[in-house]
Design a protein around this motif. Structure first.
Motif, PDB file in Angstrom:
ATOM      1  N   SER A   1      -0.402   6.094   3.469  1.00 23.03           N
ATOM      2  CA  SER A   1      -0.743   4.840   2.804  1.00 23.03           C
ATOM      3  C   SER A   1       0.069   3.674   3.366  1.00 23.03           C
ATOM      4  O   SER A   1      -0.462   2.578   3.602  1.00 23.03           O
TER       5      SER A   1
ATOM      6  N   CYS B   1      -3.843  -0.768  -3.823  1.00 23.74           N
ATOM      7  CA  CYS B   1      -4.059  -1.583  -2.622  1.00 23.74           C
ATOM      8  C   CYS B   1      -3.988  -3.038  -3.062  1.00 23.74           C
ATOM      9  O   CYS B   1      -4.866  -3.526  -3.783  1.00 23.74           O
TER      10      CYS B   1
ATOM     11  N   HIS C   1      -7.279   3.103   1.079  1.00 21.01           N
ATOM     12  CA  HIS C   1      -6.605   1.898   1.576  1.00 21.01           C
ATOM     13  C   HIS C   1      -7.297   1.383   2.836  1.00 21.01           C
ATOM     14  O   HIS C   1      -7.495   0.168   3.003  1.00 21.01           O
TER      15      HIS C   1
ATOM     16  N   THR D   1       0.844  -1.205   0.000  1.00 21.66           N
ATOM     17  CA  THR D   1       0.000   0.000   0.000  1.00 21.66           C
ATOM     18  C   THR D   1       0.875   1.251   0.000  1.00 21.66           C
ATOM     19  O   THR D   1       0.556   2.228   0.673  1.00 21.66           O
TER      20      THR D   1
END
Length: 339
Positions: free
Chosen positions: A87, A13, A51, A8
């Motif tokens: 992320s 993702c 995410h 990620t």
């Protein structure tokens, strides 16, 4: 050994199950491209939020597609650096909780090393070989002595090659993601319509370093200066001319590094390794006696399979990560050397 790999670092993702470092049982990638397209670039806050919303179902899907049970997962690997910090933290914290729940080994993986390793999953090369990492955030030419032994020969001193593609595409409103659009347009364009300048080879101790800032500036701000005066100033011609110089600049460094190191094997990885012209130029090296490997298109972009595959090597060597380990947006330190 079945390793769950989670990726990620930016706007993809992804989760994958890889058995014994080679057999990809599943590789699920949930892309955010359509959601970032209105902004013509990745919005960090949006990426991390997506995410958070998607990761559980992406991991569940990867396990289901692999056809295994939760009790058959032997380790959990996750990208911890470099990338967008928000992320990265989503994937890292999910992986920690998942590994703790299953009571299996947990290991963090460097995103750069994973891209350089990706081709090994499908076409193993004997070490050492010349590694060429080309992506939106990185451009690196290095000597790969082992899965965890990398000597950097040259890097970009300003824009990464993928960043240059994206900025040119954004300026001319060609579409997003820029690299894919330019590659497509270039196929029907005249690569000699604009004679854009490529950066000269550096002299002294940095002969493999690359600059894309000048090329980007020429394409965006000095179009007329490099126009041949006859060809149409079309998006196709701009794309083809820009791509010719961008790839040519990289390939000059690659050929120099091959000559200087004496290496006969070369591998490329990263999102720009999907570029058709670059793949063609690298493939042509086989006619000169080099062994060439690059990942299939699905392993060029960010994906969990490359994370799990690289992790297998560390796990086999007894390497584990502590649950206290955090994410980092920065590239890890690599030894820089010159042949």
């Amino acid at each position: 050994m079945n390793v769950l790999g989670i990726e990620t670092s930016c706007d993809e993702c992804s989760a994958a199950i890889v058995r014994d470092g080679r057999e990809i049982l599943s590789n699920v990638v949930a892309t955010q491209i359509e959601l970032h397209k209105p902004y013509e670039g990745v919005v960090p806050e949006l990426a991390s939020r997506l995410h958070t919303e998607w990761i559980a179902q992406v991991v569940q899907s990867a396990i289901q597609k692999a056809g295994i049970g939760m009790d058959e997962i032997d380790a959990v690997a996750v990208t911890s650096r470099p990338g967008l910090l928000g992320s990265l933290l989503v994937g890292l914290n999910f992986a920690k909780g998942f590994a703790a729940t299953l009571d299996v080994p947990f290991i963090t993986i460097d995103h750069i090393r994973a891209h350089l390793y990706a081709s090994q999953v499908e076409k193993p090369l004997a070490y050492p070989y010349l590694g060429v990492l080309v992506s939106g955030g990185h451009t690196v030419i290095c000597k790969v002595n082992g899965y965890d032994s990398i000597e950097v020969l040259g890097t970009t001193i300003d824009d990464a090659i993928g960043e240059a593609f994206d900025k040119v595409a954004k300026h001319y409103d060609l579409g997003y993601p820029g690299g894919v659009v330019i590659d497509r347009l270039a196929k029907s364009g005249n690569p000699m319509a604009f004679l854009f300048p490529g950066s000269a080879l550096c002299k002294g101790e940095h002969p493999y370093d690359i600059s894309y800032s000048g090329l980007k500036t020429a394409v965006i701000n000095q179009l007329d200066q490099f126009w041949d005066g006859e060809s149409e100033k079309s998006a196709e011609n701009i794309a083809a001319s820009f791509q010719r110089v961008a790839v040519g600049t990289l390939m000059r460094r690659v050929r120099l590094a091959l000559d200087d190191t004496g290496l006969k094997r070369i591998s490329s990885g990263g999102g720009v390794a999907a570029n058709s012209l670059l793949r063609s130029e690298l493939k042509a090296l086989e006619n000169l006696g080099y062994e060439v490997a690059f990942p299939s298109l699905k392993l060029c972009t960010d994906n969990g399979a490359m994370i799990a595959a690289l992790a297998y090597n560390y796990l086999q060597d007894g390497v584990r990560s502590d649950f206290s380990e955090s994410a980092s947006a920065r590239v890890s330190a690599f030894k820089k050397s010159y042949p």
